[in-house]
Design a protein around this motif. Structure first.
Motif, PDB file in Angstrom:
ATOM      1  N   VAL A   1       2.740   2.432   3.648  1.00 32.48           N
ATOM      2  CA  VAL A   1       1.922   2.769   4.813  1.00 32.48           C
ATOM      3  C   VAL A   1       0.502   3.022   4.336  1.00 32.48           C
ATOM      4  CG1 VAL A   1       1.624   4.313   6.780  1.00 32.48           C
ATOM      5  CG2 VAL A   1       3.923   3.778   5.950  1.00 32.48           C
ATOM      6  N   SER A   2      -0.327   1.981   4.428  1.00 34.56           N
ATOM      7  CA  SER A   2      -1.719   2.100   3.998  1.00 34.56           C
ATOM      8  C   SER A   2      -2.507   0.895   4.495  1.00 34.56           C
ATOM      9  CB  SER A   2      -1.820   2.171   2.477  1.00 34.56           C
ATOM     10  OG  SER A   2      -3.183   2.258   2.061  1.00 34.56           O
ATOM     11  N   THR A   3      -3.794   1.133   4.786  1.00 36.53           N
ATOM     12  CA  THR A   3      -4.705   0.028   5.092  1.00 36.53           C
ATOM     13  C   THR A   3      -5.940   0.088   4.202  1.00 36.53           C
ATOM     14  OG1 THR A   3      -5.786   1.338   6.825  1.00 36.53           O
ATOM     15  CG2 THR A   3      -4.006  -0.121   7.522  1.00 36.53           C
ATOM     16  N   SER A   4      -5.923   0.935   3.181  1.00 36.81           N
ATOM     17  CA  SER A   4      -7.085   1.098   2.314  1.00 36.81           C
ATOM     18  C   SER A   4      -7.291  -0.143   1.450  1.00 36.81           C
ATOM     19  CB  SER A   4      -6.911   2.327   1.422  1.00 36.81           C
ATOM     20  OG  SER A   4      -6.888   3.502   2.198  1.00 36.81           O
TER      21      SER A   4
ATOM     22  N   TYR B   1       9.076  -7.462  -1.919  1.00 37.34           N
ATOM     23  CA  TYR B   1       8.880  -7.566  -0.471  1.00 37.34           C
ATOM     24  C   TYR B   1       8.313  -6.241   0.030  1.00 37.34           C
ATOM     25  CZ  TYR B   1      11.545 -11.867  -0.531  1.00 37.34           C
ATOM     26  OH  TYR B   1      11.964 -13.147  -0.789  1.00 37.34           O
ATOM     27  N   LEU B   2       7.102  -6.294   0.566  1.00 40.20           N
ATOM     28  CA  LEU B   2       6.440  -5.101   1.087  1.00 40.20           C
ATOM     29  C   LEU B   2       6.452  -5.123   2.609  1.00 40.20           C
ATOM     30  CD1 LEU B   2       3.204  -4.340  -0.974  1.00 40.20           C
ATOM     31  CD2 LEU B   2       5.334  -3.045  -0.892  1.00 40.20           C
ATOM     32  N   TYR B   3       6.821  -4.000   3.182  1.00 38.09           N
ATOM     33  CA  TYR B   3       6.772  -3.819   4.629  1.00 38.09           C
ATOM     34  C   TYR B   3       5.679  -2.794   4.938  1.00 38.09           C
ATOM     35  CZ  TYR B   3      11.408  -6.002   4.648  1.00 38.09           C
ATOM     36  OH  TYR B   3      12.454  -6.869   4.497  1.00 38.09           O
ATOM     37  N   THR B   4       5.160  -2.836   6.158  1.00 41.40           N
ATOM     38  CA  THR B   4       4.172  -1.839   6.558  1.00 41.40           C
ATOM     39  C   THR B   4       4.227  -1.628   8.061  1.00 41.40           C
ATOM     40  OG1 THR B   4       1.886  -1.128   6.248  1.00 41.40           O
ATOM     41  CG2 THR B   4       2.211  -3.395   6.980  1.00 41.40           C
ATOM     42  N   VAL B   5       3.416  -0.709   8.557  1.00 37.75           N
ATOM     43  CA  VAL B   5       3.326  -0.481   9.999  1.00 37.75           C
ATOM     44  C   VAL B   5       1.847  -0.409  10.375  1.00 37.75           C
ATOM     45  CG1 VAL B   5       5.518   0.715  10.289  1.00 37.75           C
ATOM     46  CG2 VAL B   5       3.488   2.028   9.673  1.00 37.75           C
ATOM     47  N   SER B   6       1.562  -0.802  11.612  1.00 42.78           N
ATOM     48  CA  SER B   6       0.208  -0.669  12.143  1.00 42.78           C
ATOM     49  C   SER B   6       0.250   0.254  13.347  1.00 42.78           C
ATOM     50  CB  SER B   6      -0.347  -2.044  12.555  1.00 42.78           C
ATOM     51  OG  SER B   6       0.420  -2.597  13.609  1.00 42.78           O
ATOM     52  N   PHE B   7      -0.879   0.882  13.632  1.00 43.15           N
ATOM     53  CA  PHE B   7      -1.023   1.702  14.834  1.00 43.15           C
ATOM     54  C   PHE B   7      -1.817   0.887  15.842  1.00 43.15           C
ATOM     55  CE2 PHE B   7      -0.755   5.019  11.494  1.00 43.15           C
ATOM     56  CZ  PHE B   7       0.380   5.674  11.952  1.00 43.15           C
ATOM     57  N   GLU B   8      -1.139   0.422  16.876  1.00 41.53           N
ATOM     58  CA  GLU B   8      -1.800  -0.367  17.919  1.00 41.53           C
ATOM     59  C   GLU B   8      -2.610  -1.509  17.287  1.00 41.53           C
ATOM     60  OE1 GLU B   8      -3.968   2.335  20.414  1.00 41.53           O
ATOM     61  OE2 GLU B   8      -2.221   3.586  20.813  1.00 41.53           O
ATOM     62  N   ASN B   9      -1.928  -2.227  16.365  1.00 35.64           N
ATOM     63  CA  ASN B   9      -2.488  -3.426  15.715  1.00 35.64           C
ATOM     64  C   ASN B   9      -3.780  -3.146  14.946  1.00 35.64           C
ATOM     65  OD1 ASN B   9      -0.555  -5.481  16.556  1.00 35.64           O
ATOM     66  ND2 ASN B   9      -1.304  -5.091  18.628  1.00 35.64           N
ATOM     67  N   ASP B  10      -3.823  -2.047  14.196  1.00 35.17           N
ATOM     68  CA  ASP B  10      -5.040  -1.719  13.447  1.00 35.17           C
ATOM     69  C   ASP B  10      -5.036  -2.287  12.023  1.00 35.17           C
ATOM     70  OD1 ASP B  10      -3.140  -0.108  12.242  1.00 35.17           O
ATOM     71  OD2 ASP B  10      -4.468   1.626  12.040  1.00 35.17           O
TER      72      ASP B  10
ATOM     73  N   PRO C   1      -5.920  -4.574   9.133  1.00 30.06           N
ATOM     74  CA  PRO C   1      -6.969  -5.581   8.914  1.00 30.06           C
ATOM     75  C   PRO C   1      -6.373  -6.958   8.625  1.00 30.06           C
ATOM     76  CG  PRO C   1      -7.384  -3.594   7.628  1.00 30.06           C
ATOM     77  CD  PRO C   1      -6.012  -3.459   8.187  1.00 30.06           C
ATOM     78  N   LYS C   2      -7.026  -8.005   9.114  1.00 27.85           N
ATOM     79  CA  LYS C   2      -6.507  -9.365   8.948  1.00 27.85           C
ATOM     80  C   LYS C   2      -6.366  -9.755   7.484  1.00 27.85           C
ATOM     81  CE  LYS C   2      -8.177 -11.211  13.362  1.00 27.85           C
ATOM     82  NZ  LYS C   2      -9.040 -12.227  14.016  1.00 27.85           N
ATOM     83  N   GLN C   3      -7.300  -9.319   6.654  1.00 28.52           N
ATOM     84  CA  GLN C   3      -7.262  -9.735   5.260  1.00 28.52           C
ATOM     85  C   GLN C   3      -6.071  -9.136   4.507  1.00 28.52           C
ATOM     86  OE1 GLN C   3      -9.639  -7.980   6.705  1.00 28.52           O
ATOM     87  NE2 GLN C   3     -10.358  -6.240   5.477  1.00 28.52           N
ATOM     88  N   SER C   4      -5.491  -8.056   5.050  1.00 24.70           N
ATOM     89  CA  SER C   4      -4.352  -7.445   4.371  1.00 24.70           C
ATOM     90  C   SER C   4      -3.015  -7.975   4.862  1.00 24.70           C
ATOM     91  CB  SER C   4      -4.390  -5.920   4.544  1.00 24.70           C
ATOM     92  OG  SER C   4      -4.213  -5.572   5.901  1.00 24.70           O
TER      93      SER C   4
END
Length: 555
Positions: free
Chosen positions: A399-402, A417-426, A428-431
């Motif tokens: 859980v990170s967008t840094s 295999y990495l999973y993640t979550v976004s908050f209301e599609n936050d 970033p596209k590059q990640s």
């Protein structure tokens, strides 16, 4: 075990309620299109019984009397509630009915007015409700069957049973007259259940590397189209579709088995044949479960970049003081699981001391929840720690967008295999390419990540913006609330809404439906909204307002 049985029973009843009410709406709309809607009297009685079961009202059919109340069909005189039941969903119909109610003085007996649309209501209505100042009516008072279904999702099994009994008595008995054999109805219900099982399988496959996302999206889209048509399948079409779903037969073989075929159903099934292979889908699902892919049943570890997490939450306009007091990492872990449709084993959160969101009180509270907290001196140490956690496993939820962390992780993205979550599609596209799969946490899902204390009762003489903010932040936006003020001036947020149990209440505001953003941590962080609400509240009290009022109209 007893609680689990109750939950299963509740879900079973809810599924039946949704199924029968969906058929009912589709039937009404089909009749309306062909000018065959001649059962309004039956519909009025059915809606009367349904609303009484849902809301605890005592509505009667006013059209069985001498029709002394133009503009409404149902009424609860004790509560002053009147309801127009109509298959005409236009704004003009609403306006005409309100004009009739006022011009015929119906508002003297029934001043809280609702509209129930037989079919599907419009997305919005161009009606100036404020001009009808003797009536309590707004656009939120316009309902259809979708509102009933939404309410039922929050009922306990006893309440749900009461609603189901009305449907069984009124709809199902009526349907028996249609001449459709009960065996076919049961078969259609079985087919519907089979489709939903495939939906569940598709979502599970989406979270693994056994099937590409595009393939599963086609599965969901195609079966979704078929699912909409289930209520109208004739016997022969039903058995053909049943073979396709259960046995994975190619459509050609199914067509050879059945001689008769409806064109619309045929087109949908051809779409299924060319876009997906149901047999392949079911086979992969069985292999997936049988082989017990690492992490699927045992669960994955979750590593949370604490600095990034709280930065993202604050960007969602949630005040720091609320986050530090109420945000629950343990509840967040459950929401992550629901979002990515996978279980988790362990969850840990890492902070660096050189970050502005490092807070000792917050860390103590997270540790009290049983969540391991790793505190390191610098951001570089945090990044290295996370990378070590990833190297030790095959799958992991990060859980990170840094940018600093994500760019470091991307160097070895082919090894796990990495999973993640976004908050209301936050995210970033590059990640996005870094992560194998992600889940999106909606505003409703975010509400489940907070602890809520019992809302306080404060006398209006002592109410301040800070106190009102605290009241709002502890009101979960996943359930309905209504602000009420009693005759002694005590202010509180009630989970009993509408015109229910209002003895001793001097005035009340419009009910806040789940998810509309009037309550909860995000609403409490809107300082202008809090300021306006407190000012409106005090003005209502000073002006001697009684009964229902829309607080936005006060200022």
């Amino acid at each position: 075990m007893r609680e689990k049985i109750k939950m299963i029973k509740k879900k079973d009843i809810y599924d039946r309620v949704v199924h029968e009410l969906s058929i009912y709406v589709n039937d009404l709309e089909a009749k309306a299109e062909n000018n065959l809607l001649d059962d309004n009297v039956f519909s009025e009685d059915f809606i009367k019984d349904l609303l009484n079961a849902c809301l605890g009202w005592n509505l009667i059919n006013l059209n069985t009397e001498t029709n002394r109340f133009p503009g409404i069909d149902l009424g609860d005189k004790e509560r002053g509630i009147g309801i127009q039941v109509t298959s005409t969903k236009t704004s003009k119909k609403v306006l005409d009915s309100l004009d009739k109610i006022v011009s015929n003085n119906v508002d003297k007996d029934y001043n809280e007015i609702y509209f129930f649309i037989l079919g599907r209501k419009q997305n919005s209505y161009s009606v100036d409700f404020a001009q009808y100042d003797t009536l309590n009516c707004s656009e939120s008072n316009i309902w259809d069957v979708s509102d009933i279904i939404a309410w039922c999702a929050h009922y306990d099994s006893v309440h749900m049973d009461q609603v189901w009994n009305v449907i069984k008595r009124d709809i199902l008995i009526e349907n028996e007259k249609s001449g459709i054999p009960i065996e076919i109805k049961k078969g259609i219900l079985e087919l519907k259940n089979a489709v939903h099982k495939v939906f569940a399988t598709s979502n599970q496959l989406l979270q693994t590397h056994y099937a590409p996302g595009e393939y599963i999206e086609e599965v969901n889209k195609s079966l979704g189209e078929l699912d909409k048509m289930l209520p109208y399948l004739d016997e022969i079409t039903y058995f053909a579709c049943k073979e396709v779903l259960e046995n994975g037969l190619e459509l050609g073989k199914a067509l050879q088995t059945q001689n008769k075929w409806g064109w619309n159903i045929e087109a949908k099934c051809y779409y299924i044949m060319y876009k997906i292979l149901v047999e392949k889908n079911l086979q992969e699902a069985s292999e997936l479960i049988a082989n017990d892919i690492p992490g699927l049943q045992n669960g994955m570890d979750i590593v949370i970049d604490g600095n990034s997490l709280f930065d993202r939450l604050i960007k969602l306009k949630i005040d720091e003081d609320i986050l530090y007091k109420q945000f629950s990492v343990m509840k967040f872990q459950r929401v992550i699981e629901e979002s990515i449709l996978r279980k988790s084993k362990k969850c840990k959160i890492v902070f660096s001391k050189d970050n502005i969101y490092y807070n000792k009180d917050l860390i103590c509270r997270i540790e009290a929840e049983g969540i391991p907290v790793i505190v390191l001196e610098s951001r570089l140490q945090c990044i290295e720690f996370v990378c070590q956690q990833i190297r030790r496993t095959f799958e992991l939820v990060l859980v990170s967008t840094s940018d600093d962390l994500v760019s470091k992780v991307s160097l070895e993205k082919d090894n796990y295999y990495l999973y993640t979550v976004s908050f209301e599609n936050d995210l970033p596209k590059q990640s996005s390419p870094i992560f194998f799969s992600r889940g999106d946490i909606t505003s409703m899902g975010l509400n489940h990540c907070f602890n809520y204390n019992e809302c306080k009762t404060i006398n209006i003489k002592n109410i301040t913006e800070a106190i009102y903010k605290d009241m709002l932040s502890n009101a979960n936006d996943c359930i309905s609330h209504q602000l009420r003020v009693d005759w002694s001036g005590d202010v509180y947020l009630s989970t009993i809404t509408g015109a229910e149990e209002i003895d001793g209440i001097k005035f009340r505001w419009e009910s806040w439906n789940p998810g509309n953003g009037y309550a909860g941590p995000r609403a409490a962080s809107d300082h202008e909204y809090v300021k306006q609400s407190v000012a409106s509240l005090k003005k209502c009290w000073e002006d001697g307002v009684r009964g229902y009022c829309d607080f936005y109209a006060i200022l």
